[in-house]
Design a protein around this motif. Structure first.
Motif, short mmCIF file in Angstrom:
data_model
loop_
_atom_site.label_atom_id
_atom_site.label_comp_id
_atom_site.label_asym_id
_atom_site.label_seq_id
_atom_site.Cartn_x
_atom_site.Cartn_y
_atom_site.Cartn_z
N ILE A 285 25.76 51.52 -37.17
CA ILE A 285 25.00 50.51 -38.40
C ILE A 285 25.68 50.66 -39.45
O ILE A 285 25.49 51.08 -40.76
CB ILE A 285 24.43 49.78 -37.74
CG1 ILE A 285 24.55 48.51 -36.53
CG2 ILE A 285 23.38 48.66 -38.62
CD1 ILE A 285 23.21 47.71 -36.72
N ILE A 286 24.23 52.83 -39.24
CA ILE A 286 23.85 53.48 -40.37
C ILE A 286 25.25 54.01 -40.81
O ILE A 286 25.79 54.23 -42.46
CB ILE A 286 23.25 54.45 -40.08
CG1 ILE A 286 21.20 54.12 -39.12
CG2 ILE A 286 22.54 55.63 -40.58
CD1 ILE A 286 20.30 54.97 -38.85
N LEU A 287 25.62 53.99 -39.86
CA LEU A 287 27.98 54.76 -40.57
C LEU A 287 28.47 53.60 -40.90
O LEU A 287 28.86 54.08 -42.30
CB LEU A 287 28.07 54.89 -39.43
CG LEU A 287 29.34 55.98 -39.51
CD1 LEU A 287 29.30 56.99 -40.15
CD2 LEU A 287 30.54 56.77 -38.57
N LEU B 158 23.27 40.42 -43.83
CA LEU B 158 24.15 39.78 -43.82
C LEU B 158 25.10 40.20 -42.52
O LEU B 158 25.92 39.37 -41.06
CB LEU B 158 25.30 39.01 -44.12
CG LEU B 158 26.30 37.84 -43.71
CD1 LEU B 158 25.34 36.97 -43.31
CD2 LEU B 158 26.95 36.73 -45.22
N LEU B 159 25.16 41.26 -41.98
CA LEU B 159 26.69 42.03 -42.05
C LEU B 159 25.06 42.28 -40.29
O LEU B 159 25.72 42.47 -39.82
CB LEU B 159 26.59 43.58 -42.31
CG LEU B 159 27.72 44.60 -41.42
CD1 LEU B 159 29.05 43.88 -40.94
CD2 LEU B 159 28.10 45.39 -42.05
N ILE C 193 16.70 34.91 -41.59
CA ILE C 193 17.47 35.00 -40.37
C ILE C 193 17.37 36.45 -39.79
O ILE C 193 17.28 36.26 -38.32
CB ILE C 193 18.61 34.30 -40.72
CG1 ILE C 193 19.22 33.66 -41.40
CG2 ILE C 193 19.68 34.10 -39.41
CD1 ILE C 193 19.92 32.65 -41.84
N TYR C 194 17.57 37.48 -40.13
CA TYR C 194 17.41 38.79 -39.99
C TYR C 194 16.59 38.96 -39.25
O TYR C 194 15.92 39.69 -38.26
CB TYR C 194 18.02 39.80 -41.06
CG TYR C 194 17.89 41.16 -41.02
CD1 TYR C 194 19.14 41.55 -39.74
CD2 TYR C 194 16.64 41.61 -40.24
CE1 TYR C 194 18.74 42.46 -39.69
CE2 TYR C 194 17.09 43.62 -40.42
CZ TYR C 194 17.48 43.68 -39.46
OH TYR C 194 17.86 45.10 -39.35
N LEU C 195 15.15 38.65 -39.43
CA LEU C 195 14.15 38.73 -39.68
C LEU C 195 13.65 38.30 -38.32
O LEU C 195 12.90 38.66 -37.10
CB LEU C 195 12.09 39.10 -39.88
CG LEU C 195 12.95 39.60 -41.80
CD1 LEU C 195 11.94 39.39 -42.55
CD2 LEU C 195 12.20 41.57 -40.45
N PHE C 196 14.01 36.81 -38.08
CA PHE C 196 13.55 35.56 -36.93
C PHE C 196 14.27 36.80 -35.55
O PHE C 196 13.80 36.82 -34.62
CB PHE C 196 14.48 34.46 -37.43
CG PHE C 196 14.65 33.44 -36.41
CD1 PHE C 196 13.02 32.92 -35.37
CD2 PHE C 196 15.50 33.23 -35.23
CE1 PHE C 196 13.07 32.68 -35.04
CE2 PHE C 196 15.15 32.45 -34.39
CZ PHE C 196 13.82 31.84 -33.42
#
Length: 240
Positions: A186-188, A166-167, A76-79
Motif C-alpha cells: 500500500i505504501i508503494l 478511497l483506494l 468510512i475508512y476509519l469505521f
C-alpha cells in the motif's frame, strides 16, 4: 407522478408521493453520488492531471467537491479500520505499541495511556484531515514556480488524499489475510500514485515525479507525526 392514496382518510397528494426510490435519490443527491464521486474517481484513475486542471480552471459541475470527497471517504475508512478490519492497520500498530509500553508502566500511567489511545481514536478523523493542509503547505513550496494559490494546493491535496483514502477502503479487506506484506504494498502503491498525480498535473518526467513524490511523502509524514505528537503531549498534560 403518483398522486392518489388507497385509503379515504389519507388526503390526495398534490405533489410527488414519497417512495423508496425518491428517498434513495435524495440520499444520492446529498452525497453527490449520482455522478460526482464515481466520475471523479474514474477521472483520477484515467488522468488526474487533466481532471484537476478542468476542476480548477474550466468546469467543476461533474466533480464531487474535494471537502465532501474527504468527509465521505475518511469516516468510512476509519469505521472499517477500527471496527471491521482492525488487524494490520495503522491504528492496530499504534494500539500494539501503546499496549507494549503500558506493560512497563505503573497502573495509573497505563490507565492514562489507554485513555489517550481512545482519545486519539475518537479524533482520528480530525488528524487525517489535518494531513491535507500540512501536505498543501509543502506542495505550495515545492511547486511554487507554477504560481498556484494556497487554496488551489488545498484542492489538489484534498482530491489526492481523498482518492488515496478511497483506494485504502477498497484494499482494506486484504489486511485481514496479509497485513505485513500488504502494508508495504500500500505504501508503494500510494507513492506510485502520488508520482503519477504529480507527473500528470505538473507535466514532469517520471524520474522527477518519483523524486518529488518521495520528498513530499517524507515531509508530510514527518510533519503529520510532529502534529500527532503535539496532540499527544498536549492531551497528556491536560489529563494530569
Amino acid at each position: 407522478m403518483e398522486t392518489r392514496t388507497s385509503h379515504p382518510d389519507i388526503p390526495e397528494a398534490k405533489i410527488e408521493r414519497v417512495t423508496t426510490k425518491t428517498m434513495f435519490k435524495s440520499l444520492l443527491a446529498i452525497l453527490n453520488l449520482e455522478k460526482g464521486i464515481f466520475y471523479t474517481a474514474w477521472e483520477m484513475i484515467k488522468s488526474p492531471g487533466d481532471a484537476m486542471r478542468r476542476y480548477l480552471f474550466e468546469d467543476r459541475n461533474k466533480f464531487i467537491e474535494p471537502l465532501k470527497f474527504l468527509v465521505l471517504t475518511i469516516p468510512i475508512y476509519l469505521f472499517l479500520s477500527l471496527k471491521v478490519f482492525p488487524t494490520g492497520t495503522f491504528f492496530d500498530g499504534m494500539e500494539q505499541g501503546f499496549n507494549a509500553g503500558a506493560q512497563s508502566m505503573p497502573e495509573e500511567q497505563a490507565a492514562q495511556a489507554k485513555l489517550l489511545l481512545q482519545y486519539l481514536k475518537n479524533y482520528s478523523n480530525f488528524l487525517l484531515l489535518l494531513t491535507v493542509p500540512i501536505s498543501a503547505i509543502w506542495t505550495y513550496f515545492l511547486f511554487r514556480k507554477y504560481h498556484l494559490s494556497f487554496g488551489e494546493h488545498l484542492v489538489l491535496n484534498a482530491f489526492l488524499y481523498a482518492f488515496l483514502t478511497l483506494l485504502g477502503i477498497v484494499l482494506m479487506p486484504l489486511t485481514t489475510y496479509a497485513p505485513q506484506g500488504l502494508n508495504f504494498f500500500i505504501i508503494l502503491l500510494n507513492l506510485s500514485y502520488i508520482a503519477y498525480f504529480i507527473r500528470d498535473f505538473f507535466r514532469k518526467s517520471w524520474g522527477r515525479a518519483i523524486y518529488d513524490s518521495f520528498i513530499l511523502m517524507c515531509l508530510s509524514f514527518v510533519s503529520s507525526a510532529i502534529a500527532l505528537l503535539t496532540v499527544v503531549i498536549v492531551t497528556f498534560i491536560m489529563m494530569q
